[in-house]
Design a protein around this motif. Structure first.
Motif, PDB file in Angstrom:
ATOM      1  N   UNK A  88       0.833  -1.203   0.000  1.00 64.90           N
ATOM      2  CA  UNK A  88       0.000   0.000   0.000  1.00 64.90           C
ATOM      3  C   UNK A  88       0.866   1.249   0.000  1.00 64.90           C
ATOM      4  N   UNK A  89       0.302   2.278  -0.581  1.00 70.60           N
ATOM      5  CA  UNK A  89       0.946   3.592  -0.510  1.00 70.60           C
ATOM      6  C   UNK A  89       0.485   4.237   0.791  1.00 70.60           C
ATOM      7  N   UNK A  90       1.460   4.580   1.642  1.00 67.68           N
ATOM      8  CA  UNK A  90       1.094   5.251   2.902  1.00 67.68           C
ATOM      9  C   UNK A  90       0.925   6.753   2.694  1.00 67.68           C
ATOM     10  N   UNK A  91       1.654   7.270   1.748  1.00 74.00           N
ATOM     11  CA  UNK A  91       1.541   8.709   1.514  1.00 74.00           C
ATOM     12  C   UNK A  91       2.654   9.195   0.610  1.00 74.00           C
ATOM     13  N   UNK A  92       2.592  10.464   0.291  1.00 70.98           N
ATOM     14  CA  UNK A  92       3.574  11.062  -0.611  1.00 70.98           C
ATOM     15  C   UNK A  92       4.235  12.240   0.078  1.00 70.98           C
ATOM     16  N   UNK A  93       5.519  12.412  -0.198  1.00 65.29           N
ATOM     17  CA  UNK A  93       6.179  13.656   0.170  1.00 65.29           C
ATOM     18  C   UNK A  93       6.442  14.406  -1.135  1.00 65.29           C
ATOM     19  N   UNK A  94       5.635  15.440  -1.366  1.00 64.15           N
ATOM     20  CA  UNK A  94       5.719  16.166  -2.641  1.00 64.15           C
ATOM     21  C   UNK A  94       6.426  17.501  -2.492  1.00 64.15           C
ATOM     22  N   UNK A  95       6.998  17.753  -1.322  1.00 66.47           N
ATOM     23  CA  UNK A  95       7.551  19.082  -1.074  1.00 66.47           C
ATOM     24  C   UNK A  95       8.550  19.484  -2.158  1.00 66.47           C
ATOM     25  N   UNK A  96       9.521  18.614  -2.379  1.00 65.97           N
ATOM     26  CA  UNK A  96      10.568  18.961  -3.346  1.00 65.97           C
ATOM     27  C   UNK A  96      10.003  19.012  -4.764  1.00 65.97           C
ATOM     28  N   UNK A  97       9.110  18.091  -5.071  1.00 66.14           N
ATOM     29  CA  UNK A  97       8.550  18.050  -6.426  1.00 66.14           C
ATOM     30  C   UNK A  97       7.773  19.319  -6.730  1.00 66.14           C
ATOM     31  N   UNK A  98       7.007  19.777  -5.754  1.00 66.39           N
ATOM     32  CA  UNK A  98       6.179  20.969  -5.979  1.00 66.39           C
ATOM     33  C   UNK A  98       7.023  22.230  -6.134  1.00 66.39           C
ATOM     34  N   UNK A  99       8.252  22.168  -5.594  1.00 65.31           N
ATOM     35  CA  UNK A  99       9.120  23.352  -5.690  1.00 65.31           C
ATOM     36  C   UNK A  99       9.776  23.502  -7.056  1.00 65.31           C
ATOM     37  N   UNK A 100       9.706  22.443  -7.865  1.00 64.23           N
ATOM     38  CA  UNK A 100      10.325  22.535  -9.190  1.00 64.23           C
ATOM     39  C   UNK A 100       9.548  23.550 -10.020  1.00 64.23           C
ATOM     40  N   UNK A 101      10.289  24.491 -10.582  1.00 63.93           N
ATOM     41  CA  UNK A 101       9.623  25.551 -11.323  1.00 63.93           C
ATOM     42  C   UNK A 101       8.938  24.958 -12.571  1.00 63.93           C
TER      43      UNK A 101
END
Lengths: 763, 338
Positions: free
Chosen positions: A54-67
């Motif tokens: 199962x996917x417990x969750x995502x850490x998108x912090x760095x991905x969202x910072x990509x311009x």
């Protein structure tokens, strides 16, 4: 090896060059991902590194910072698409595993997120930066892994209809004078077409256009519409060319509806080109198979008993199987036959069609066992096939519509100089090399499906043919143009062919080698409608003599007269009589024995394939005989293939040039299936290890020096109006067995598990 | 690929300056934040796979004018590090006097790659270990020091049996390096403090406890040339692989013999496809040196070369294959017409 086009023999068309050759070699041919879009957003996939859990969750912090990142779509925010039913169970999809639906992971490389950005580079960078947290469970990778389940294919899968059986196998095998029992194994393989799995989706209002390489534009159009819950008439799929498919682009993958949904949500075109590695898991593949074969025979070589039991791996939810026993139980005369196919479920992506899906693994087993029998009988393997050749299939006694197997063996053996083979293993050497000759039977069912076409003829003799077939490298443009030119008696240069667009009249999937038979039969029928119209105009014009009506030519005489209106027509007089400058006809064609709902199904993108062993009172196959020379280095055990010879008979050959290329490619693929291609599994993680073209080996030119294709003349008037048996999947059947049979002859060692690797030789 | 700064070096000092400044903080050169770009056939590939993530790429191709010369004088061969593999492979003098060098270059990669790849970049080519090249595997000590080695218990058919450690069993993939090993080449290295020379056999580091550290080069140092004593007209490279072209070795041997009246006055053997680093089979050489060419002796030498082999589940065959490759290569060298 000659590079000039082969001369046509009896019942063969002209070897004209490919319609699309110049466009392809000059780079002008526009593939799906080449189509320019206005203001596209670019999608990159994030795929799972676990096979089960199962996917417990995502850490998108760095991905969202990509311009430039616009959106990141996961199961937490994706549109919930409607379910897709399995192609082999009457639906459109290659898998029912629908990503982005829940937190569950069903196989490695499953799509878990889609990153969309202003540029491809930003999307990729953000995809790299995505962190996915999983709770992983122990996956079951393959045969013998803990946690797999096995059950008979019959009853699970609509496509798999029967376990063929006749007579009393157990008694006959028990009583047999000569017996062979052996187990065989084939590995997972991936299609790896040059063209990657690309999808571009463009919405205009509530209409969707999809640019995607597909073997079945009509199926994809209907399948995507169903998943999106919109009218299929609002969806158009376009691909003028497909850069290789081999079955991988025959059924819908989950990516298409996902990208369409994202494009709708963003209100702008979205383009995806999945990576080579992702192609191993977001589409289908050829699953690994196991086989047990038992053959009983008389001392004179006649088979008395045959048993073929097989196991195939599939995914947890989908009961996919290729089920090749329908072919192997019908190939040779034998009164007592038994067979069974079982499906083993593991934590893998759902397998699917791959070039000659049933025949490649199943004929490897049967044709290896036949060679073992020839050795046990001390009989020439070609003669063993001759002794067991049959005009009727043994399960229910239906006659083959035509069968030129032994003509193929005889012509192939002559070209190969088979008589120079000394029968004893290890008896032929040259320096450090052990030489082996092997052979095997090739066969593929002749299949047809309903199609429709539109043909327009102009007064100046120009012709436009429209049919939603697909150019997957099979030469569809060329042979469709030839069929129309022949029927209408115009030079082929005057014919323009339009395919690869679901707004054209529907055609079946370019799979199961049915494409040429179906599309050409349909085009021939619609051309006949055009001729009929012109002929009627002429014959109703009473000022013309009968001679003028019938024989004043409009070019060459059609080469295959079959209808009453096949005489040459005077085009200008006919158009004068009609009082128009263009005649356009739309027509539908379906093969004999097609079910009642064939045409309705056709417009829904569902194929009603007819042919092979599944016809009521006959059975139709194309045949071939393949000969292989191998050389095995007695020190290093390197295996070389200096020569491949294949002789094939497949009814009317539309174009000997394109036919030879198909069969030559098939022979090389077949060799590759024995010596090169295998997807390696890391069983701990149920992951594919060599998911790239550097590590997934396919042959290079140096791996095969000489390939000789012999087209054996054959006429079959009992299959379809074009008289065509499909050849796309004929060439690579049996080659794997022929290679192993040759290795046995060279070394005395029988290899029953593919792929052959040098470390398996113990000489 | 992640964004990076592209710098085009105008001369050697500026290239070295750029590389050294950017990498000063990082003592593992292959993970350095600035990377030199020559042919790009490894670097760009690994950047696309997200395995290498340099912040800056310093294009050193402008140095080719001074760093790509090939010269042969006083029996010593000098190969500029920016010479292209295809050019050196096609050089008639090298083919005649150092056939093993021409062979290793000719049998590597594909024509397209050989046209691009530089000699200096080639010897630094990184391993083809699937677990190293796929960043979705966490456990790779080369990429993530201390994370473990997925290959140890994984699919390890192509992995090394010599020179490995419990931390890494990745194979050194190159061919040309085996010729340099066998022929006792010297590497000329240009750095901030000028030029230094080391033995080629001191360039690569065995994985040991730190598989992430692959070479002895310091930040800002570039290979500028290879110096090879010779000539070695009686030398060959035998490469055994799964297909006939465009494939890495399962096992290979670079062999050079000084044979007089059937006596091996000198014998050089280096092995590819089986070891963690470019590999010299010195134990085997010691058995052969000064002896008469003899099948039993060669078998003994081949056994000695693999005496310390540590195979894993899928690469057990490499021991027997490697021995046969040594034997065949020695036979080929001995029977060469020179």
């Amino acid at each position: 090896m000659s590079i000039t086009a082969p001369e046509p023999k009896a019942n063969m068309g002209q070897p004209i060059p490919r319609y699309d050759a110049a466009a392809k070699v000059t780079g002008k041919a526009q593939y799906a991902a080449d189509v320019p879009l206005v203001n596209p957003a670019y999608a990159c996939l994030v795929t799972s590194s676990i096979a089960k859990g199962r996917i417990d969750g995502f850490d998108m912090t760095a991905a969202k910072q990509v311009r430039g990142v616009i959106d990141i779509v996961t199961h937490e925010n994706a549109e919930q698409l409607k379910e897709a039913k399995l192609f082999s169970n009457g639906g459109y999809a290659g898998t029912t595993i629908q990503p982005l639906k829940s937190a569950d992971v069903a196989h490695t490389g499953q799509i878990v997120a889609v990153v969309v950005a202003e540029t491809f580079e930003a999307a990729q960078q953000a995809a790299y930066a995505m962190k996915v947290n999983y709770t992983a469970a122990m996956p079951s990778a393959t045969f013998d892994s803990a946690g797999t389940t096995s059950a008979p294919a019959k009853g699970q899968l609509a496509q798999f209809k029967e376990d063929p059986k006749v007579g009393d196998f157990a008694k006959a095998f028990n009583d047999a004078e000569i017996k062979v029992s052996a187990a065989y194994e084939t590995p997972p393989q991936h299609h790896n077409p040059m063209e990657l799995f690309a999808t571009s989706c463009v919405w205009l209002g509530d209409s969707l256009t999809i640019y995607e390489p597909s073997q079945y534009v009509y199926g994809l159009k209907n399948g995507v519409a169903e998943q999106l819950g919109i009218d299929a008439d609002k969806v158009r799929v376009i691909n003028a060319y497909v850069g290789g498919a081999f079955g991988s682009k025959g059924s819908m993958t989950p990516r298409t509806a996902i990208i369409a949904s994202i494009a709708r949500r963003l209100g702008r075109p979205v383009k995806l080109v999945a990576t080579r590695a992702q192609g191993f898991t977001i589409a289908t593949f050829r699953a690994e198979t196991r086989h047990e074969i038992q053959i009983g025979a008389r001392r004179d070589g006649h088979l008395t008993a045959l048993r073929h039991e097989s196991w195939e791996v599939s995914s947890r939810p989908d009961p996919y199987a290729v089920g090749g026993t329908k072919t192997t139980t019908r190939l040779y005369a034998c009164p007592n036959i038994e067979s069974r196919v079982s499906i083993v479920r593991a934590d893998r992506n759902t397998p699917g069609f791959m070039r000659s899906p049933p025949e490649v693994p199943y004929m490897f087993a049967l044709e290896s066992a036949m060679d073992e029998l020839a050795v046990a009988l001390n009989m020439d393997p070609v003669e063993l096939r001759r002794v067991n050749d049959t005009a009727k299939e043994p399960i229910s006694g239906k006659p083959y519509t035509s069968r030129s197997l032994m003509a193929c063996y005889d012509q192939g053996a002559r070209a190969f100089e088979w008589e120079k083979r000394s029968p004893q293993p290890k008896s032929m050497t040259e320096g450090d090399w052990l030489i082996g000759y092997g052979c095997a039977t090739s066969c593929y069912p002749t299949q047809m499906a309903p199609a429709a076409a539109r043909v327009r003829l102009q007064r100046d003799g120009r012709v436009r043919v429209e049919i939603a077939g697909q150019e997957i490298g099979n030469g569809a443009y060329t042979v469709i143009g030839q069929a129309a030119a022949e029927k209408l008696g115009v030079p082929v240069e005057k014919v323009s062919v339009f395919i690869g667009d679901s707004d054209l009249p529907p055609a079946p999937v370019a799979g199961g080698s049915n494409s040429t038979a179906s599309t050409c039969s349909t085009v021939i029928k619609v051309c006949e409608q055009v001729r009929q119209k012109l002929f009627e105009a002429l014959t109703s014009n009473e000022s013309l003599t009968n001679e003028a009506k019938g024989t004043v030519g409009m070019g060459q005489t059609p080469s295959t007269p079959s209808a009453s209106n096949d005489r040459p027509l005077d085009l200008e007089r006919a158009f004068d009589a009609l009082g128009v400058s263009v005649v356009e006809e739309y027509g539908e064609w379906k093969p004999e024995g097609a079910p009642m709902d064939s045409f309705q199904a056709m417009y829904k993108g569902q194929v009603r394939m007819v042919g092979g062993s599944e016809m009521k009172d006959k059975i139709a196959y194309a045949f071939g005989a393949e000969f292989v020379e191998v050389r095995v280095n007695k020190w290093t055990h390197e295996i070389r293939v200096p020569r491949l010879v294949g002789a094939f008979a497949a009814g009317h050959i539309m174009n000997p040039r394109t036919a030879r290329s198909q069969l030559m490619g098939g022979l090389i693929w077949g060799m590759s299936s024995a010596l090169h291609e295998a997807t390696e599994l890391d069983e701990r993680y149920a992951r594919y290890v060599n998911d790239n073209l550097a590590d997934y080996l396919v042959p290079v030119n140096a791996d095969v020096s000489d390939v000789d294709v012999i087209l054996v003349a054959e006429q079959d008037d009992h299959i379809n109006p074009a008289g065509v048996k499909g050849i796309g999947e004929l060439g690579n059947v049996g080659t794997n067995a022929a290679v192993c049979n040759a290795i046995f002859h060279a070394t005395g060692q029988r290899l029953r598990k593919l792929p052959v690797r040098l470390e398996k030789l113990e000489i | 690929m992640r964004p990076f700064v592209y710098q085009r070096a105008s001369d050697a000092p500026s290239a070295i300056q750029n590389l050294a400044t950017a990498t000063a903080a990082n003592n593992v050169l292959t993970e350095a934040s600035a990377q030199p770009l020559a042919g790009g056939t490894t670097l760009i590939d690994l950047m696309k796979l997200d395995v290498m993530r340099p912040k800056a790429v310093v294009d050193i191709n402008p140095l080719a004018a001074s760093w790509s010369n090939v010269s042969l004088d006083d029996d010593n061969l000098r190969l500029g590090a920016l010479a292209r593999m295809s050019d050196v492979a096609a050089n008639p003098e090298i083919q005649q006097h150092y056939p093993v060098i021409a062979d290793t270059l000719k049998l590597a990669a594909s024509p397209q790659l050989r046209n691009m790849a530089s000699l200096g970049g080639n010897v630094l080519q990184r391993t083809r270990c699937s677990y190293f090249r796929d960043v979705s595997y966490h456990n790779c000590n080369k990429r993530n020091p201390g994370s473990g080695c997925a290959a140890l218990e994984g699919f390890n058919r192509s992995h090394a049996v010599l020179g490995t450690s419990e931390q890494c069993i990745a194979t050194y993939p190159g061919d040309f390096a085996q010729a340099l090993m066998a022929l006792d080449a010297t590497v000329e290295i240009t750095g901030r403090s000028g030029v230094r020379k080391i033995r080629f056999s001191d360039l690569h580091k065995r994985p040991g406890e730190s598989p992430q550290a692959e070479t002895t080069l310091s930040p800002g140092e570039l290979i500028s040339a290879f110096l090879i004593p010779g000539p070695w007209p009686r030398s060959v490279y035998l490469k055994v692989r799964d297909r006939q072209s465009y494939e890495f070795a399962l096992a290979s041997a670079a062999v050079a013999l000084d044979l007089q009246d059937e006596v091996m006055r000198d014998a050089r053997i280096a092995l590819g496809g089986v070891a963690a680093v470019p590999w010299r089979a010195r134990e085997a050489e010691a058995i052969l040196k000064g002896q008469k060419f003899d099948d039993a002796l060669i078998d003994r030498a081949a056994d000695a070369a693999f005496a310390d082999a540590r195979p894993h589940r899928h690469n057990v065959f490499k021991v027997a294959l490697g021995k046969r490759v040594i034997s065949r290569a020695l036979h080929q060298a001995a029977t060469m017409e020179i």
